[in-house]
Structures are given as C-alpha cells and as structure tokens.
Design a protein around this motif. Structure first.
Motif, PDB file in Angstrom:
ATOM      1  N   TYR A 110       0.828  -1.206   0.000  1.00  0.00           N
ATOM      2  CA  TYR A 110       0.000   0.000   0.000  1.00  0.00           C
ATOM      3  C   TYR A 110       0.863   1.256   0.000  1.00  0.00           C
ATOM      4  O   TYR A 110       2.068   1.226   0.276  1.00  0.00           O
ATOM      5  CB  TYR A 110      -0.905   0.009   1.227  1.00  0.00           C
ATOM      6  N   LEU A 111       0.225   2.366  -0.310  1.00  0.00           N
ATOM      7  CA  LEU A 111       0.821   3.687  -0.173  1.00  0.00           C
ATOM      8  C   LEU A 111       0.477   4.216   1.206  1.00  0.00           C
ATOM      9  O   LEU A 111      -0.677   4.163   1.623  1.00  0.00           O
ATOM     10  CB  LEU A 111       0.275   4.642  -1.238  1.00  0.00           C
ATOM     11  N   MET A 112       1.470   4.718   1.914  1.00  0.00           N
ATOM     12  CA  MET A 112       1.243   5.195   3.269  1.00  0.00           C
ATOM     13  C   MET A 112       0.111   6.219   3.336  1.00  0.00           C
ATOM     14  O   MET A 112      -0.698   6.205   4.265  1.00  0.00           O
ATOM     15  CB  MET A 112       2.523   5.819   3.830  1.00  0.00           C
ATOM     16  N   SER A 113       0.020   7.079   2.328  1.00  0.00           N
ATOM     17  CA  SER A 113      -0.994   8.130   2.345  1.00  0.00           C
ATOM     18  C   SER A 113      -2.408   7.582   2.251  1.00  0.00           C
ATOM     19  O   SER A 113      -3.372   8.259   2.610  1.00  0.00           O
ATOM     20  CB  SER A 113      -0.740   9.113   1.188  1.00  0.00           C
ATOM     21  N   ALA A 114      -2.561   6.331   1.767  1.00  0.00           N
ATOM     22  CA  ALA A 114      -3.891   5.750   1.612  1.00  0.00           C
ATOM     23  C   ALA A 114      -4.317   4.913   2.805  1.00  0.00           C
ATOM     24  O   ALA A 114      -5.455   4.459   2.872  1.00  0.00           O
ATOM     25  CB  ALA A 114      -3.944   4.889   0.355  1.00  0.00           C
ATOM     26  N   ALA A 115      -3.435   4.714   3.760  1.00  0.00           N
ATOM     27  CA  ALA A 115      -3.707   3.758   4.839  1.00  0.00           C
ATOM     28  C   ALA A 115      -4.815   4.225   5.770  1.00  0.00           C
ATOM     29  O   ALA A 115      -5.782   3.498   6.023  1.00  0.00           O
ATOM     30  CB  ALA A 115      -2.433   3.484   5.632  1.00  0.00           C
ATOM     31  N   GLY A 116      -4.682   5.425   6.302  1.00  0.00           N
ATOM     32  CA  GLY A 116      -5.584   5.870   7.357  1.00  0.00           C
ATOM     33  C   GLY A 116      -7.047   5.875   6.973  1.00  0.00           C
ATOM     34  O   GLY A 116      -7.894   5.308   7.663  1.00  0.00           O
ATOM     35  N   GLU A 117      -7.364   6.478   5.842  1.00  0.00           N
ATOM     36  CA  GLU A 117      -8.768   6.688   5.474  1.00  0.00           C
ATOM     37  C   GLU A 117      -9.391   5.497   4.761  1.00  0.00           C
ATOM     38  O   GLU A 117     -10.595   5.260   4.875  1.00  0.00           O
ATOM     39  CB  GLU A 117      -8.883   7.936   4.589  1.00  0.00           C
ATOM     40  N   TYR A 118      -8.589   4.721   4.036  1.00  0.00           N
ATOM     41  CA  TYR A 118      -9.156   3.684   3.180  1.00  0.00           C
ATOM     42  C   TYR A 118      -8.777   2.270   3.605  1.00  0.00           C
ATOM     43  O   TYR A 118      -9.634   1.405   3.732  1.00  0.00           O
ATOM     44  CB  TYR A 118      -8.714   3.924   1.725  1.00  0.00           C
ATOM     45  N   LEU A 119      -7.508   2.006   3.810  1.00  0.00           N
ATOM     46  CA  LEU A 119      -7.071   0.642   4.083  1.00  0.00           C
ATOM     47  C   LEU A 119      -7.376   0.207   5.511  1.00  0.00           C
ATOM     48  O   LEU A 119      -7.871  -0.906   5.734  1.00  0.00           O
ATOM     49  CB  LEU A 119      -5.572   0.509   3.807  1.00  0.00           C
ATOM     50  N   ASN A 120      -7.104   1.046   6.483  1.00  0.00           N
ATOM     51  CA  ASN A 120      -7.277   0.633   7.886  1.00  0.00           C
ATOM     52  C   ASN A 120      -8.706   0.227   8.232  1.00  0.00           C
ATOM     53  O   ASN A 120      -8.913  -0.800   8.897  1.00  0.00           O
ATOM     54  CB  ASN A 120      -6.797   1.743   8.822  1.00  0.00           C
ATOM     55  N   PRO A 121      -9.737   0.979   7.816  1.00  0.00           N
ATOM     56  CA  PRO A 121     -11.109   0.527   8.111  1.00  0.00           C
ATOM     57  C   PRO A 121     -11.438  -0.817   7.464  1.00  0.00           C
ATOM     58  O   PRO A 121     -12.130  -1.647   8.066  1.00  0.00           O
ATOM     59  CB  PRO A 121     -11.981   1.656   7.541  1.00  0.00           C
ATOM     60  N   ALA A 122     -10.932  -1.043   6.256  1.00  0.00           N
ATOM     61  CA  ALA A 122     -11.180  -2.324   5.587  1.00  0.00           C
ATOM     62  C   ALA A 122     -10.489  -3.462   6.327  1.00  0.00           C
ATOM     63  O   ALA A 122     -11.044  -4.562   6.467  1.00  0.00           O
ATOM     64  CB  ALA A 122     -10.695  -2.253   4.139  1.00  0.00           C
ATOM     65  N   LEU A 123      -9.279  -3.217   6.826  1.00  0.00           N
ATOM     66  CA  LEU A 123      -8.555  -4.249   7.569  1.00  0.00           C
ATOM     67  C   LEU A 123      -9.256  -4.583   8.884  1.00  0.00           C
ATOM     68  O   LEU A 123      -9.281  -5.743   9.304  1.00  0.00           O
ATOM     69  CB  LEU A 123      -7.121  -3.796   7.846  1.00  0.00           C
ATOM     70  N   ALA A 124      -9.824  -3.576   9.521  1.00  0.00           N
ATOM     71  CA  ALA A 124     -10.559  -3.821  10.772  1.00  0.00           C
ATOM     72  C   ALA A 124     -11.762  -4.727  10.515  1.00  0.00           C
ATOM     73  O   ALA A 124     -12.043  -5.650  11.290  1.00  0.00           O
ATOM     74  CB  ALA A 124     -10.999  -2.495  11.386  1.00  0.00           C
ATOM     75  N   ALA A 125     -12.476  -4.481   9.423  1.00  0.00           N
ATOM     76  CA  ALA A 125     -13.626  -5.324   9.077  1.00  0.00           C
ATOM     77  C   ALA A 125     -13.173  -6.720   8.665  1.00  0.00           C
ATOM     78  O   ALA A 125     -13.823  -7.715   8.993  1.00  0.00           O
ATOM     79  CB  ALA A 125     -14.427  -4.668   7.943  1.00  0.00           C
ATOM     80  N   LEU A 126     -12.043  -6.816   7.961  1.00  0.00           N
ATOM     81  CA  LEU A 126     -11.521  -8.123   7.555  1.00  0.00           C
ATOM     82  C   LEU A 126     -11.132  -8.953   8.774  1.00  0.00           C
ATOM     83  O   LEU A 126     -11.341 -10.167   8.800  1.00  0.00           O
ATOM     84  CB  LEU A 126     -10.310  -7.936   6.646  1.00  0.00           C
ATOM     85  N   ARG A 127     -10.590  -8.310   9.782  1.00  0.00           N
ATOM     86  CA  ARG A 127     -10.204  -9.028  11.000  1.00  0.00           C
ATOM     87  C   ARG A 127     -11.417  -9.660  11.672  1.00  0.00           C
ATOM     88  O   ARG A 127     -11.327 -10.766  12.219  1.00  0.00           O
ATOM     89  CB  ARG A 127      -9.507  -8.055  11.957  1.00  0.00           C
ATOM     90  N   ARG A 128     -12.559  -8.990  11.587  1.00  0.00           N
ATOM     91  CA  ARG A 128     -13.769  -9.540  12.200  1.00  0.00           C
ATOM     92  C   ARG A 128     -14.308 -10.731  11.394  1.00  0.00           C
ATOM     93  O   ARG A 128     -14.805 -11.701  11.975  1.00  0.00           O
ATOM     94  CB  ARG A 128     -14.847  -8.453  12.310  1.00  0.00           C
ATOM     95  N   SER A 129     -14.211 -10.662  10.072  1.00  0.00           N
ATOM     96  CA  SER A 129     -14.765 -11.730   9.244  1.00  0.00           C
ATOM     97  C   SER A 129     -13.789 -12.881   9.023  1.00  0.00           C
ATOM     98  O   SER A 129     -14.204 -14.012   8.778  1.00  0.00           O
ATOM     99  CB  SER A 129     -15.212 -11.168   7.881  1.00  0.00           C
ATOM    100  N   HIS A 130     -12.481 -12.610   9.106  1.00  0.00           N
ATOM    101  CA  HIS A 130     -11.458 -13.648   8.913  1.00  0.00           C
ATOM    102  C   HIS A 130     -10.417 -13.533  10.035  1.00  0.00           C
ATOM    103  O   HIS A 130      -9.263 -13.152   9.794  1.00  0.00           O
ATOM    104  CB  HIS A 130     -10.780 -13.491   7.546  1.00  0.00           C
ATOM    105  N   PRO A 131     -10.798 -13.857  11.259  1.00  0.00           N
ATOM    106  CA  PRO A 131      -9.889 -13.664  12.391  1.00  0.00           C
ATOM    107  C   PRO A 131      -8.634 -14.522  12.327  1.00  0.00           C
ATOM    108  O   PRO A 131      -7.628 -14.189  12.964  1.00  0.00           O
ATOM    109  CB  PRO A 131     -10.758 -14.045  13.602  1.00  0.00           C
TER     110      PRO A 131
END
Length: 317
Positions: A110-131
């Motif tokens: 990933y690009l660091m500038s894209a992490a906070g707003e776009y990637l991090n929320p998706a990763l949080a949801a992925l952790r719940r569905s694929h722990p």
C-alpha cells in the motif's frame, strides 16, 4: 509462497495410508481395535502391515495373545516417520486450501498516504470476518508495489491510477476518486489563493518522479499541463513523497498530487485545489488474475464497497 519440506517429499517411497494404519496399531496396541477405529476389517489391516514390512524389509510388529508390540525396526519407523507424516499432512492441507482459493495469510502492499482513510477501516472489518488470516503489510513505492505483485510477493496492492498499464496485467477496481491538488512552497506567490488554474503555473518549475518509483507520473503530469496550454519544466525527479515535498521548498518548485496527501502537515509546503483543467486521481486496488483466495476477495469488496467520488471543484470565471 508455500514452502514444501524436501523431507516430506521422500515419503513417496512409502504409502501414507500404510503408515497411518501402522500408527493406529501402535496407538491402540491391537489389530482388532485399530481395525475398528479405521473402519476396515482386521484381515485388511493385517495385509497392510505385511505390505509395509515387505517395503521396509523386516518385521515391525510382534503379534501375541495380549496384542502387538513394536520391534526395534518398528520403534525406529514410528519415531522417525511420525513428524514426517504430520508435516506431509500440513503440506497437503495448505496445498488444498490454495487449490480452493483459500489462504491463511494475506500480503498487502500500500501507499502510506492511503492507509488511514481507506485501508485501515477495511482491515478492521476483515479481522472480524477472517480472524485466523494473518495480514502482512508493506509500505512501498508504486513501482515496487507493482513489481512485488508481479513476482507473487504480494496478494493485493493499493495505489493510484496514473500507470494505465497495470489494468492490462492485473485485475483492478477503483476505491475512490480524489481531487488533484497543487503542492507548492508556502512562500509561493499563489500560496494564498483558494484554488489555482494550472495555466497560472506556466512560469514555474515542476518536480517530477523517478520512473522506477512512480511509473507513468511524468507522462500524467505532462498531459495535464498540455491541456492547460504548456509543457512543464521538470527541474528534478524525486524518489518518493518525502523527497518530493522537500524538493518543492529547496527548488521553489511546484507539482501535482492526489488530494489525500494534503492531510499531511509538512513545514514549508502548502496544498491548493486545482480547478482548471478538471483533474481527478483514482485510488485503486489491484490483484493477480486467476482464482483468488477468499480473504483477498473480501478485502477487495471492503475497499470498494462504498466508492467515494469527490465533488468537482467550483470553476471561477
């Protein structure tokens, strides 16, 4: 990629089913009990042991009225092959998961500038569905992201759309459409303006990008400037975002960047919306063609579920 232990491959000399039958007899201490556990007849199990002993070239079990006992060769086979069979089972299980498009790990570039707003929320949801999925993150330049995806070192990458060639090589979906901003020194004559027309930057020098770091950036920059009626004078090609922003101040230069970088507070640098010609920057997710693992599919869906499209800048007369 999955690493296969060469030791496990040597098990081809012996039949795995024969070894598992042998292990069951050792565990239960009886042919009859092992046969019951394995749901086979005792005569079948006896033939399997005989076949195994023929392949080994010696007796593995001593039969008696109270059950069976291991010979010295039997003890050696049990202790030596148990970890090998276990490792083979793990390898086969992992290969089956890959064949079905499943995966226990997910490698994301990933690009660091894209992490906070776009990637991090998706990763949080992925952790719940694929722990159970282990996530590995790599912050790389766009050029390195594409190279790592091409080599199979990454499963998913998040980057901008300025290199159109990636859509011919990988599956690509849009995450968000972002405005383009002008990045310039705070001392620039236009720094106090609310918005800037690109033609107003004709006298300026521009900072470009190293083609290995951001493939296609300079072509994208030149095309936009041509739409505004001039060809940009590129004073230097930067290596990465930090170098770019430093060069703006050092060279009293300008450049064009996606709007998400304006969230960074950089001493001596300011960002202003570009309103003419209209320009946007698509943030995208890309992955290898072919069957994909379920965590990859889920992450792509999470990233693109709520496509964000920015409002067009207000044009001044």
């Amino acid at each position: 990629m999955l690493a296969i232990n060469p030791t496990a491959l040597r098990i081809r000399l012996l039949n795995l089913d024969l070894l598992r039958s042998f292990f069951a007899i050792c565990e239960f201490g009886s042919l009859s009990k092992a046969a019951e556990q394995l749901h086979v007849s005792q005569s079948t199990l006896t033939r399997q042991v005989q076949t195994l002993e023929n392949e080994i070239g010696g007796q593995l079990l001593e039969r008696g009225h109270s059950g069976v006992a291991l010979t010295a060769a039997g003890h050696a086979l049990l202790e030596g092959m148990r970890p090998v069979v276990a490792n083979a089972d793990i390898v086969v299980s992992e290969v089956r998961k890959l064949a079905r498009g499943q995966k226990a790990s997910l490698r994301i570039g990933y690009l660091m500038s894209a992490a906070g707003e776009y990637l991090n929320p998706a990763l949080a949801a992925l952790r719940r569905s694929h722990p159970d999925t282990k996530v590995h993150l790599m912050d790389l330049s766009p050029g390195d992201l594409v190279g790592a995806l091409r080599k199979g070192e990454l499963d998913v990458i998040v980057l901008g759309n300025i290199n159109a060639a990636i859509a011919r090589e990988f599956f690509v979906r849009r995450i968000a459409t972002l405005p383009v901003v002008v990045a310039m020194p705070e001392t620039h004559a236009l720094a106090d303006r609310e918005e800037i027309a690109l033609a107003e930057l004709r006298p300026d020098v521009f900072v470009g990008a190293n083609s290995d770091d951001i493939p296609g950036f300079n072509n994208w920059l030149i095309q936009l400037c041509r739409r505004a009626g001039f060809r940009p004078k590129i004073v230097e090609n930067a290596k990465g975002l930090t170098h770019t922003l430093s060069l703006l101040v050092a060279e009293n230069a300008v450049t064009l960047l996606p709007g998400l970088v304006s969230a960074f507070k950089v001493p001596g640098v300011t960002f202003r919306p570009l309103f003419r010609p209209p320009a946007t920057w698509d943030l995208q997710v890309a992955w290898q063609r072919g069957k994909i693992a379920e965590p990859v599919r889920e992450l792509v869906n999470l990233l693109t579920k709520k496509l964000q499209v920015v409002a067009k800048p207000t044009r001044r007369s």
